[in-house]
Design a protein around this motif. Structure first.
Motif, PDB file in Angstrom:
ATOM      1  N   ALA B  33      30.509  30.962  36.116  1.00 17.67           N
ATOM      2  CA  ALA B  33      31.581  30.512  37.027  1.00 17.67           C
ATOM      3  C   ALA B  33      32.910  30.371  36.295  1.00 17.67           C
ATOM      4  CB  ALA B  33      31.192  29.193  37.680  1.00 17.67           C
ATOM      5  N   ARG B  34      32.863  29.820  35.089  1.00 22.18           N
ATOM      6  CA  ARG B  34      34.128  29.573  34.376  1.00 22.18           C
ATOM      7  C   ARG B  34      34.805  30.894  33.985  1.00 22.18           C
ATOM      8  NH1 ARG B  34      33.540  24.249  31.244  1.00 22.18           N
ATOM      9  NH2 ARG B  34      33.901  23.420  33.316  1.00 22.18           N
ATOM     10  N   ARG B  37      36.390  32.297  37.021  1.00 20.24           N
ATOM     11  CA  ARG B  37      37.583  31.495  37.312  1.00 20.24           C
ATOM     12  C   ARG B  37      38.754  31.940  36.419  1.00 20.24           C
ATOM     13  NH1 ARG B  37      37.938  26.487  40.009  1.00 20.24           N
ATOM     14  NH2 ARG B  37      35.753  26.621  40.549  1.00 20.24           N
ATOM     15  N   LEU B  41      42.242  33.649  37.534  1.00 20.82           N
ATOM     16  CA  LEU B  41      43.508  33.018  37.142  1.00 20.82           C
ATOM     17  C   LEU B  41      44.406  34.027  36.433  1.00 20.82           C
ATOM     18  CD1 LEU B  41      42.274  29.567  35.799  1.00 20.82           C
ATOM     19  CD2 LEU B  41      43.850  29.903  37.687  1.00 20.82           C
ATOM     20  N   ARG B  43      44.402  37.185  36.711  1.00 21.60           N
ATOM     21  CA  ARG B  43      44.822  38.275  37.608  1.00 21.60           C
ATOM     22  C   ARG B  43      45.836  37.798  38.640  1.00 21.60           C
ATOM     23  NH1 ARG B  43      45.148  42.992  37.381  1.00 21.60           N
ATOM     24  NH2 ARG B  43      43.884  44.566  38.355  1.00 21.60           N
ATOM     25  N   PHE B  46      48.135  31.131  39.402  1.00 26.23           N
ATOM     26  CA  PHE B  46      47.399  29.959  39.882  1.00 26.23           C
ATOM     27  C   PHE B  46      47.375  29.935  41.391  1.00 26.23           C
ATOM     28  CE2 PHE B  46      48.798  28.962  35.597  1.00 26.23           C
ATOM     29  CZ  PHE B  46      47.554  29.084  35.037  1.00 26.23           C
ATOM     30  N   LEU B  50      41.340  29.165  44.704  1.00 27.45           N
ATOM     31  CA  LEU B  50      40.547  29.648  43.570  1.00 27.45           C
ATOM     32  C   LEU B  50      39.055  29.390  43.779  1.00 27.45           C
ATOM     33  CD1 LEU B  50      40.939  30.979  40.826  1.00 27.45           C
ATOM     34  CD2 LEU B  50      41.149  28.727  39.827  1.00 27.45           C
ATOM     35  N   ASP B  51      38.727  28.193  44.278  1.00 31.39           N
ATOM     36  CA  ASP B  51      37.312  27.858  44.522  1.00 31.39           C
ATOM     37  C   ASP B  51      36.680  28.872  45.483  1.00 31.39           C
ATOM     38  OD1 ASP B  51      37.364  25.722  42.870  1.00 31.39           O
ATOM     39  OD2 ASP B  51      37.639  24.219  44.433  1.00 31.39           O
ATOM     40  N   ASP B  52      37.421  29.204  46.538  1.00 31.37           N
ATOM     41  CA  ASP B  52      36.888  30.155  47.521  1.00 31.37           C
ATOM     42  C   ASP B  52      36.686  31.530  46.909  1.00 31.37           C
ATOM     43  OD1 ASP B  52      36.959  28.194  49.377  1.00 31.37           O
ATOM     44  OD2 ASP B  52      38.804  28.851  50.346  1.00 31.37           O
ATOM     45  N   VAL B  54      36.097  32.226  43.739  1.00 31.23           N
ATOM     46  CA  VAL B  54      34.928  32.188  42.847  1.00 31.23           C
ATOM     47  C   VAL B  54      33.658  32.301  43.692  1.00 31.23           C
ATOM     48  CG1 VAL B  54      33.624  30.731  41.246  1.00 31.23           C
ATOM     49  CG2 VAL B  54      36.111  30.874  41.044  1.00 31.23           C
ATOM     50  N   GLN B  55      33.624  31.548  44.769  1.00 31.18           N
ATOM     51  CA  GLN B  55      32.435  31.583  45.636  1.00 31.18           C
ATOM     52  C   GLN B  55      32.237  32.983  46.234  1.00 31.18           C
ATOM     53  OE1 GLN B  55      32.172  28.462  48.581  1.00 31.18           O
ATOM     54  NE2 GLN B  55      31.079  29.805  49.979  1.00 31.18           N
ATOM     55  N   PHE B  58      30.679  35.479  43.808  1.00 38.27           N
ATOM     56  CA  PHE B  58      29.231  35.356  43.605  1.00 38.27           C
ATOM     57  C   PHE B  58      28.443  35.768  44.849  1.00 38.27           C
ATOM     58  CE2 PHE B  58      30.582  32.741  40.006  1.00 38.27           C
ATOM     59  CZ  PHE B  58      29.756  33.268  39.023  1.00 38.27           C
ATOM     60  N   GLN B  83      37.566  41.373  40.053  1.00 37.48           N
ATOM     61  CA  GLN B  83      38.803  42.170  39.956  1.00 37.48           C
ATOM     62  C   GLN B  83      39.168  42.783  41.304  1.00 37.48           C
ATOM     63  OE1 GLN B  83      40.219  44.092  36.774  1.00 37.48           O
ATOM     64  NE2 GLN B  83      40.413  46.123  37.620  1.00 37.48           N
ATOM     65  N   LEU B 139      44.325  32.087  28.669  1.00 39.19           N
ATOM     66  CA  LEU B 139      43.187  31.545  29.435  1.00 39.19           C
ATOM     67  C   LEU B 139      41.883  31.660  28.657  1.00 39.19           C
ATOM     68  CD1 LEU B 139      44.232  32.863  32.923  1.00 39.19           C
ATOM     69  CD2 LEU B 139      44.022  30.475  32.276  1.00 39.19           C
ATOM     70  N   PHE B 143      41.378  27.961  27.912  1.00 40.95           N
ATOM     71  CA  PHE B 143      40.628  27.583  29.104  1.00 40.95           C
ATOM     72  C   PHE B 143      39.136  27.820  28.894  1.00 40.95           C
ATOM     73  CE2 PHE B 143      38.942  28.665  33.321  1.00 40.95           C
ATOM     74  CZ  PHE B 143      39.380  27.607  34.092  1.00 40.95           C
TER      75      PHE B 143
END
Lengths: 374, 182
Positions: B33-34, B37, B41, B43, B46, B50-52, B54-55, B58, B83, B139, B143
């Motif tokens: 996940a990280r 994330r 970020l 690409r 901010f 972002l949460d959506d 990442v979800q 997956f 990407q 990042l 990060f």
């Protein structure tokens, strides 16, 4: 606190919680059909089938032997990205996703080409035809015509016309250049130079000459559009022209906008266009300010100096040092403030002295200041 | 970061997921996940959702998992999906709802940071505006906390180039913040 620590701290809230991410994803996939491992391949005795197929193909080829095919075009002959100021993406179903193009990279006819935010690109489409794409703009290539999808673009043609489909109409740039602007369903077409033919969805045709334009929606011609100084509509390409090394075109663009900014009543709009030139054009603009129309009382010169001071970056240092001993005290002050911002130094003089100092002394200050930052 | 090596741990988890083990996929998510994330970020800068994103990455990965030929290359597969989703977001975000005059004469001014009293939020915003190659290096280093060697290996560049990108990124941030290099 060091910059490293501050960067870590600034990024910390974005790190997220992987366990929480996992819980969210598991909740999202709960009701989706589960993927399954592909069954192992069935072992088949393929060789008799292959032999029979090969024999059939050979017989067919001998009976209907084709003429030798012309050689496939090399990568330098197909469409390609000539220059860019940031990431330009090409994607299509054939590519299975997107690729970021580097200058010189080819792309396929049929690809959609997209310029990201803060990126502009110049595409070569063959036979002397070019397409310049502004940031957040998109086109889809096709064998017959370009489909202009969104944003801003400039189509250029010389010997062979370039066809652009947009908003339900087809615009053929017969020669010269035309600007395209699209917002929602509406498209504005403006001939920068040369000639363009437009065909609506109902088959109606219209020819537009230099500086003439039109707005179209859903295949219909809505209303004429004129622009006294077309350069104002395409000031955005300055950074791209600089990167692409198109010095002559850039010089003409800057000079026309500069002169327009000095002349009312279009001065306000031209100043607005100057602000869109981008940092890369500021050294050249500063050079124009230094060499043309040096009336120290001209308020428009001060306004242009304000644009340069606000938008310049380190690339403009030499031009700013040269401009510092300007006859106009207000121009000097703006240039001085920009130099302080860029160099983190005051050159050994105080702001209140800049306006009153004689030009010769200021020239020496500028030379010493320039030497100290090299 | 587009991994090129295969990962036996990922391979086993992919096979367990394909056999119907949801928890195995949860472990894949937690493990990657990280990275996803950071990639989004780098690409997009901010981004609010972002949460959506990442979800969504997956979920797409899960739906196409049975077509993944080399389960050990799950990281590269995931990076490709992320990407493509980022590119899609960028396309959809551009100039939505603007008029012709706004698009022709008033494009968004991405260089204007706007008023923001919070120094860290301001710094975050400036990191988001770094050129992509520099932002990616920042990042991955700050990060994702990867080493120079890991970043160099993943990006296919030398460690010296990583060092140079980080140095240039920090110089750009200092300039944006109006600070002088110590």
């Amino acid at each position: 606190m060091t910059l490293d620590d501050r960067i870590r701290e600034a990024l910390a809230p974005l790190r997220g919680d992987p366990e929480r991410d996992a819980a969210r994803v598991l909740a999202a996939i709960r009701n989706l059909p589960a993927p399954h491992a592909a069954p192992p391949p069935v072992r088949t005795r393929w060789w008799p089938v292959l032999v029979a197929a090969a024999a059939g193909l050979l017989a067919g080829w001998l009976l209907h032997r084709p003429e030798p095919a012309p050689p496939a075009p090399g990568p330098e002959e197909g469409p390609r990205l000539l220059a860019c100021t940031g990431p330009i993406e090409a994607f299509s179903a054939a590519r299975k996703g997107g690729d970021t193009l580097l200058p010189g990279a080819g792309f396929r006819i049929g690809d959609t080409v997209f310029a990201q935010e803060r990126a502009q690109g110049e595409l070569e489409l063959g036979q002397g035809r070019l397409l310049r794409l502004d940031s957040a703009s998109e086109v889809t290539t096709a064998p017959e015509a370009i489909e202009f999808v969104r944003g801003r673009a400039i189509a250029l043609a010389s010997a062979v016309p370039l066809r652009v489909r947009t908003g339900g109409v087809e615009a053929t740039v017969l020669r010269g250049a035309a600007a395209f602007t699209r917002a929602g369903e509406a498209t504005r077409v403006l001939v920068l130079r040369g000639q363009l033919r437009l065909r609506g969805a109902d088959g109606r045709e219209l020819e537009l000459d230099e500086h003439q334009g039109i707005e179209v929606t859903a295949g219909a011609f809505d209303r004429p559009y004129t622009q006294a100084l077309p350069e104002m509509s395409v000031a955005w390409q300055a950074e791209l022209l600089a990167v692409a090394g198109r010095e002559k075109e850039l010089a003409v663009l800057l000079e026309r906008l500069y002169l327009a900014a000095l002349l009312p009543p279009v001065d306000g709009k031209a100043l607005h266009a100057l602000r869109q030139l981008g940092s890369g054009a500021m050294p050249r603009l500063a050079a124009l300010l230094r060499t043309m129309h040096k009336n120290p009382l001209d308020p428009q010169r001060v306004a242009i100096a304000g644009v340069i001071a606000d938008h310049c970056d380190l690339r403009a240092l030499d031009a700013l040092f040269a401009l510092l001993p300007d006859p106009s005290p207000k121009v000097r002050l703006l240039v001085y403030r920009a130099l302080v911002r860029l160099t983190g130094d005051d050159g050994g003089i105080e702001e209140r002295d800049v306006e009153t100092m004689d030009e010769e002394r200021l020239r020496k200050v500028a030379a010493a200041w320039a030497e100290s930052v090299r | 970061m587009q991994g090129t090596a295969t990962n036996p741990g990922d391979e086993a988890l992919v096979r367990q997921t394909l056999a119907g083990d949801h928890d195995a996929f949860g472990r894949l998510v937690a493990g990657h996940a990280r990275t996803v994330r950071a990639l989004c970020l780098a690409r997009l800068g901010f981004h609010q959702d972002l949460d959506d994103l990442v979800q969504e990455t997956f979920v797409h990965a899960y739906q196409g998992l049975d077509r993944l030929r080399e389960p050990g290359r799950f990281a590269a597969y995931l990076a490709r999906i992320a990407q493509n989703l980022c590119v899609d977001r960028l396309r959809r975000a551009g100039r939505a709802g603007q008029t012709l005059d706004v698009v022709e004469f008033d494009p968004p001014a991405p260089h204007d940071p706007g008023p923001d009293p919070d120094r860290l939020a301001l710094l975050r915003r400036h990191i988001g505006r770094l050129p992509e190659a520099l932002r990616e290096a920042v990042l991955l280093f700050y990060f994702e906390q990867r080493s120079y060697a890991e970043i160099a290996g993943g990006l296919g560049i030398t460690e010296a180039a990583v060092n140079q990108r980080l140095h240039r990124a920090k110089a750009a941030l200092r300039e944006a913040l109006g600070e002088v290099e110590p």
